[in-house]
Design an enzyme around this catalytic site. Sequence first.
Site, PDB file in Angstrom:
ATOM      1  N   THR A  98       0.816  -1.242  -0.019  1.00 18.67           N
ATOM      2  CA  THR A  98      -0.166   0.145  -0.076  1.00 18.67           C
ATOM      3  C   THR A  98       0.768   1.039  -0.073  1.00 18.67           C
ATOM      4  OG1 THR A  98      -1.655  -1.182   1.251  1.00 18.67           O
ATOM      5  CG2 THR A  98      -1.836   1.145   1.795  1.00 18.67           C
ATOM      6  N   ASP A 146      -8.442  -2.219   5.568  1.00 22.12           N
ATOM      7  CA  ASP A 146      -8.258  -0.702   6.247  1.00 22.12           C
ATOM      8  C   ASP A 146      -8.452   0.484   5.462  1.00 22.12           C
ATOM      9  OD1 ASP A 146      -5.593  -1.920   5.699  1.00 22.12           O
ATOM     10  OD2 ASP A 146      -5.170   0.121   6.574  1.00 22.12           O
TER      11      ASP A 146
HETATM   12  N1  GLY Z   1      -3.771  -2.340   4.273  1.00 20.78           N
HETATM   13  C1  GLY Z   1      -3.952  -3.032   2.981  1.00 20.78           C
HETATM   14  C2  GLY Z   1      -5.127  -4.039   2.951  1.00 20.78           C
HETATM   15  O1  GLY Z   1      -4.974  -4.771   3.864  1.00 20.78           O
HETATM   16  O2  GLY Z   1      -6.092  -3.992   1.968  1.00 20.78           O
END
Ligand code: GLY
Length: 309
Positions: free
Chosen positions: A168, A199
Site C-alpha cells: 500500500t 483498512d
Molecule cells: N492495508 C491494505 C489492506 O489490507 O488492504
Amino acid sequence: MKYGIIIHGGAWDIPDELVDNHLNGINNALELGYSLLEDNSNAIDIAEKVIVLLENDPTFDAGKGSFLNALGNVEMDAIIATDNYKIGSVAALNNYPNPIKIARAIYDFDGPVLLVGEGAKIFAEQFGFQQCKIEDLLVGRELKRYLKLKNDNSFVPKDAFKQKTRGTVGTVVLDKRGRIAVAVSTGGTPKKPPGRVGDTPLFGAGAYVEKNKLGVAATGYGEDLIKVLISRRVLDFYDRGYNPLESTEQAISFLSKSVKGLGGVITLGKEGLGLAFNTPRMVFGVQTDEIKSFIGINQKDREKLLKQL
Ligand code: GLY
C-alpha cells in the site's frame, strides 16, 4: 515544524531485489510532494498528486501493480481526508488507473463519505472518469503470483506480510498554512475474496486526521488494522500525552499485543512526526522545513532518522 510531508510505500518483507525500486519510487514522490509544499500548494492537492504518482508506479500495490483477488480481478481501495473531518473514499473499485482521484471527487462532492463497487463506478462515470482494461493495471509479476496462488489452499493472506512482496502507499502532508491532509491507496491483499475491503478506505483504520493535531496513514494486514482502528489509536495515545513518535510506537505495540497484527504507521503534525512498523521492512520518506529529504526501508534507517528528531 512549520510544514512537511511523510510517505510510506508499504510494510512487508520487501525483497532485496526490489529495494532500489521502492526507494526510487518514494524518492520521486517525496521530491514532487516537497516541491509542491514549497510552492504553497494545498495539503490535499499535494497528497492526491503524491498518491497518483505512486499508483502509476508498478512497484507498489496500488493502481498499476495491484494484487489480484481470488477471481483474478483487481479491486482497489483509497481514501483522502483533511483536518476538518472532510473525507472521500472508495472500496472494491475495479479497473480505474487512479482510485485516489475518484476518492478526491467524492471528497469534493461532500455527500457520501465512502462508495463501493458498482456504486463507486456509477459515481466515477458521472464525474467523467474512464475505466481502464485490467491489462493496464496488471503487471506480469502479479499475474504469475495469481496463477501460483490460485490453487494453493494453504495460502494465508496474513502470512503475505511476512513474505517478500510489496505494499500500500500513503502520505501525510502539513502545508505552510498548517492544514493537514492524508491519503492512502491499495490493491489490498493477494488472493483476497471478492468484495473484501481492507483498512485503507476506513477513516480511523487506514487513515485519520484532526485539526492542529496529527494526520496518520497506515499500512499492513488490513483485517487486524481495522480491529484496533490503528490510525485513530495513534491519536488516542497522542491525546494521552505521548509525542507523535511515541504515539506511533504505542499503536504498533498495541497492534502486536492485542491481535498479533502486522503493519506500520506514519504520522505528521506541527508537533513533529512519527513512524513505526513491526514487519521486516517498511519503505518511507520524510522531508520537512527542519529535516532534509530522508528515505529509508528498515529499522536501522528508522533509527537514523529518529536521531535527527
Ligand atoms: N492495508 C491494505 C489492506 O489490507 O488492504
